[in-house]
Design a protein around this motif. Structure first.
Motif, PDB file in Angstrom:
ATOM      1  N   ASP A  98       3.894  -9.749  -0.991  1.00 50.93           N
ATOM      2  CA  ASP A  98       5.026  -9.278  -1.780  1.00 50.93           C
ATOM      3  C   ASP A  98       4.546  -8.313  -2.860  1.00 50.93           C
ATOM      4  O   ASP A  98       3.698  -8.662  -3.697  1.00 50.93           O
ATOM      5  N   VAL A  99       5.068  -7.096  -2.850  1.00 52.41           N
ATOM      6  CA  VAL A  99       4.644  -6.069  -3.794  1.00 52.41           C
ATOM      7  C   VAL A  99       5.050  -6.436  -5.220  1.00 52.41           C
ATOM      8  O   VAL A  99       4.286  -6.225  -6.176  1.00 52.41           O
ATOM      9  N   LEU A 100       6.246  -6.993  -5.399  1.00 51.50           N
ATOM     10  CA  LEU A 100       6.695  -7.376  -6.732  1.00 51.50           C
ATOM     11  C   LEU A 100       5.756  -8.400  -7.358  1.00 51.50           C
ATOM     12  O   LEU A 100       5.374  -8.268  -8.531  1.00 51.50           O
TER      13      LEU A 100
ATOM     14  N   THR B 133      -0.128  -6.343 -13.549  1.00 51.82           N
ATOM     15  CA  THR B 133       0.162  -6.017 -14.950  1.00 51.82           C
ATOM     16  C   THR B 133      -0.492  -7.019 -15.882  1.00 51.82           C
ATOM     17  O   THR B 133      -1.044  -6.652 -16.931  1.00 51.82           O
ATOM     18  N   ARG B 134      -0.449  -8.279 -15.509  1.00 49.56           N
ATOM     19  CA  ARG B 134      -1.093  -9.325 -16.312  1.00 49.56           C
ATOM     20  C   ARG B 134      -2.600  -9.075 -16.415  1.00 49.56           C
ATOM     21  O   ARG B 134      -3.189  -9.173 -17.499  1.00 49.56           O
ATOM     22  N   THR B 135      -3.225  -8.712 -15.289  1.00 48.81           N
ATOM     23  CA  THR B 135      -4.657  -8.422 -15.290  1.00 48.81           C
ATOM     24  C   THR B 135      -4.971  -7.214 -16.163  1.00 48.81           C
ATOM     25  O   THR B 135      -5.946  -7.215 -16.915  1.00 48.81           O
TER      26      THR B 135
ATOM     27  N   MET C 282      -4.286  -2.264  -5.614  1.00 45.50           N
ATOM     28  CA  MET C 282      -3.072  -1.937  -4.859  1.00 45.50           C
ATOM     29  C   MET C 282      -3.027  -0.450  -4.514  1.00 45.50           C
ATOM     30  O   MET C 282      -2.656  -0.070  -3.392  1.00 45.50           O
ATOM     31  N   LEU C 283      -3.405   0.406  -5.444  1.00 46.42           N
ATOM     32  CA  LEU C 283      -3.434   1.841  -5.171  1.00 46.42           C
ATOM     33  C   LEU C 283      -4.502   2.184  -4.139  1.00 46.42           C
ATOM     34  O   LEU C 283      -4.292   3.045  -3.276  1.00 46.42           O
ATOM     35  N   SER C 284      -5.645   1.516  -4.225  1.00 44.79           N
ATOM     36  CA  SER C 284      -6.704   1.757  -3.250  1.00 44.79           C
ATOM     37  C   SER C 284      -6.281   1.338  -1.851  1.00 44.79           C
ATOM     38  O   SER C 284      -6.554   2.045  -0.869  1.00 44.79           O
TER      39      SER C 284
ATOM     40  N   VAL D  39       3.635   3.339  -4.852  1.00 47.69           N
ATOM     41  CA  VAL D  39       4.511   3.898  -5.884  1.00 47.69           C
ATOM     42  C   VAL D  39       4.707   2.912  -7.028  1.00 47.69           C
ATOM     43  O   VAL D  39       4.608   3.277  -8.216  1.00 47.69           O
ATOM     44  N   PHE D  40       4.965   1.661  -6.704  1.00 46.87           N
ATOM     45  CA  PHE D  40       5.309   0.690  -7.747  1.00 46.87           C
ATOM     46  C   PHE D  40       4.138   0.341  -8.674  1.00 46.87           C
ATOM     47  O   PHE D  40       4.339   0.254  -9.888  1.00 46.87           O
ATOM     48  N   PRO D  41       2.916   0.153  -8.179  1.00 42.87           N
ATOM     49  CA  PRO D  41       1.815  -0.028  -9.147  1.00 42.87           C
ATOM     50  C   PRO D  41       1.567   1.210  -9.990  1.00 42.87           C
ATOM     51  O   PRO D  41       1.176   1.096 -11.166  1.00 42.87           O
ATOM     52  N   GLY D  42       1.809   2.411  -9.423  1.00 40.43           N
ATOM     53  CA  GLY D  42       1.677   3.620 -10.231  1.00 40.43           C
ATOM     54  C   GLY D  42       2.718   3.677 -11.338  1.00 40.43           C
ATOM     55  O   GLY D  42       2.418   4.076 -12.473  1.00 40.43           O
ATOM     56  N   ILE D  43       3.960   3.258 -11.024  1.00 40.41           N
ATOM     57  CA  ILE D  43       5.004   3.207 -12.051  1.00 40.41           C
ATOM     58  C   ILE D  43       4.639   2.197 -13.137  1.00 40.41           C
ATOM     59  O   ILE D  43       4.847   2.447 -14.336  1.00 40.41           O
ATOM     60  N   ALA D  44       4.092   1.053 -12.726  1.00 41.94           N
ATOM     61  CA  ALA D  44       3.694   0.035 -13.709  1.00 41.94           C
ATOM     62  C   ALA D  44       2.627   0.575 -14.648  1.00 41.94           C
ATOM     63  O   ALA D  44       2.692   0.373 -15.875  1.00 41.94           O
ATOM     64  N   LEU D  45       1.631   1.275 -14.117  1.00 41.29           N
ATOM     65  CA  LEU D  45       0.596   1.874 -14.966  1.00 41.29           C
ATOM     66  C   LEU D  45       1.194   2.898 -15.923  1.00 41.29           C
ATOM     67  O   LEU D  45       0.828   2.950 -17.103  1.00 41.29           O
TER      68      LEU D  45
END
Length: 290
Positions: A80-82, A89-91, A244-246, A260-266
């Motif tokens: 699950d991506v979410l 984000t916690r890390t 996740m990006l890797s 896309v979503f981990p990039g948005i989080a960063l």
């Protein structure tokens, strides 16, 4: 008639002025809202995430966002991506806070000492210049490669890379206040150097330290993502936005959502800290009260 000097403003009044300046600054409000969202997502990740970050669903890989049971879709292993974004984000926040703490614990004392004693300044400044000769990310990558991967090692590498900037900021504040009236008055009252640094210089340099911490935090978050992307930071199966990006780049032509979503989080993390840092710098400026 002799003018009577006004007493110093109470601490509560100063805090009220700073808070009022922050609330009147649109950037500060926007940055505060973003930081609140990021902090809630990171702190409450175990309760907000619908699945464990490493839980695999082999029957549902590459699910699109909005799929029932997977709000942001799944990756190549059906994870699950979410859930992974929340834990990532916690890390990122953990690594950033550890890096900032290390930079403050080491950089603040060295900056105070080098700014107060000129003979020590020659040594500390040369060491700082030597470290600044290496780009921040290059220094962090080298230290991470030597120490190995892991959350703590990544935080230490990034914290060491940010120590020179903290030393420079605190040293500049110490030099500025070293010849100020309140420090000279403390000298006339036979106050020792440690008392002057601890009770007079350090409290007045706190605002600059706080602002510098908000600058270091997004650098550390991005640095952790880069180290993890290169395989030198957080190690699988631990969740990380960089991992996740890797992973997402391997199947970029099939689906883009897992990247896309981990990039948005960063972007949200860094934008929140940058906006808050700029607003906090303006709010802590005494001239802003005008």
């Amino acid at each position: 008639m002799t003018a009577i000097a006004e007493p110093p403003a109470p601490v509560g009044r100063v805090r009220g002025r700073v808070l009022g300046n922050l609330l009147r600054n649109p950037m500060g409000v926007t940055g505060g809202v973003l930081l609140l969202i990021v902090l809630v997502a990171g702190v409450f990740a175990p309760w907000l995430a619908p699945y464990a970050p490493s839980e695999v669903h082999f029957t549902t890989p590459f699910q699109q966002p909005g799929t029932v049971g997977f709000a942001l879709g799944t990756d190549d292993l059906g994870r699950d991506v979410l859930s992974r974004v929340l834990y990532g984000t916690r890390t990122s926040l953990e690594v950033g806070l550890l890096s900032v703490a290390l930079a403050i614990v080491v950089g603040v004392p060295l900056g105070l000492l080098s700014g107060y004693w000129r003979w020590l300044d020659a040594i500390v400044s040369r060491l700082t210049d030597l470290m600044l000769a290496f780009p921040f990310l290059l220094l962090a990558v080298g230290l991470a490669a030597i120490n190995g991967g892991g959350l703590v090692n990544a935080a230490v590498a990034l914290g060491i890379g940010n120590i020179p900037a903290m030393i420079r900021v605190v040293r500049a504040e110490t030099l500025r206040m070293k010849d100020s009236d309140f420090v000279l008055a403390a000298h006339t009252m036979h106050a020792g150097p440690w008392r002057i640094l601890g009770q007079h210089v350090l409290p007045n340099a706190a605002s600059a330290i706080i602002v510098q911490a908000t600058v270091i935090m997004p650098q550390a978050v991005l640095g952790e993502a880069i180290l993890s992307f290169l395989g030198l930071g957080i190690q699988p199966p631990e969740p990380s936005l960089g991992i996740m990006l890797s992973d997402a780049q391997q199947y970029l032509f099939r689906t883009v959502w897992p990247g896309v979503f981990p990039g948005i989080a960063l972007a949200l993390i860094c934008l929140g800290f940058n906006l808050s840092g700029d607003a906090l710098r303006d709010a802590l400026d005494p001239r802003s009260s005008r």
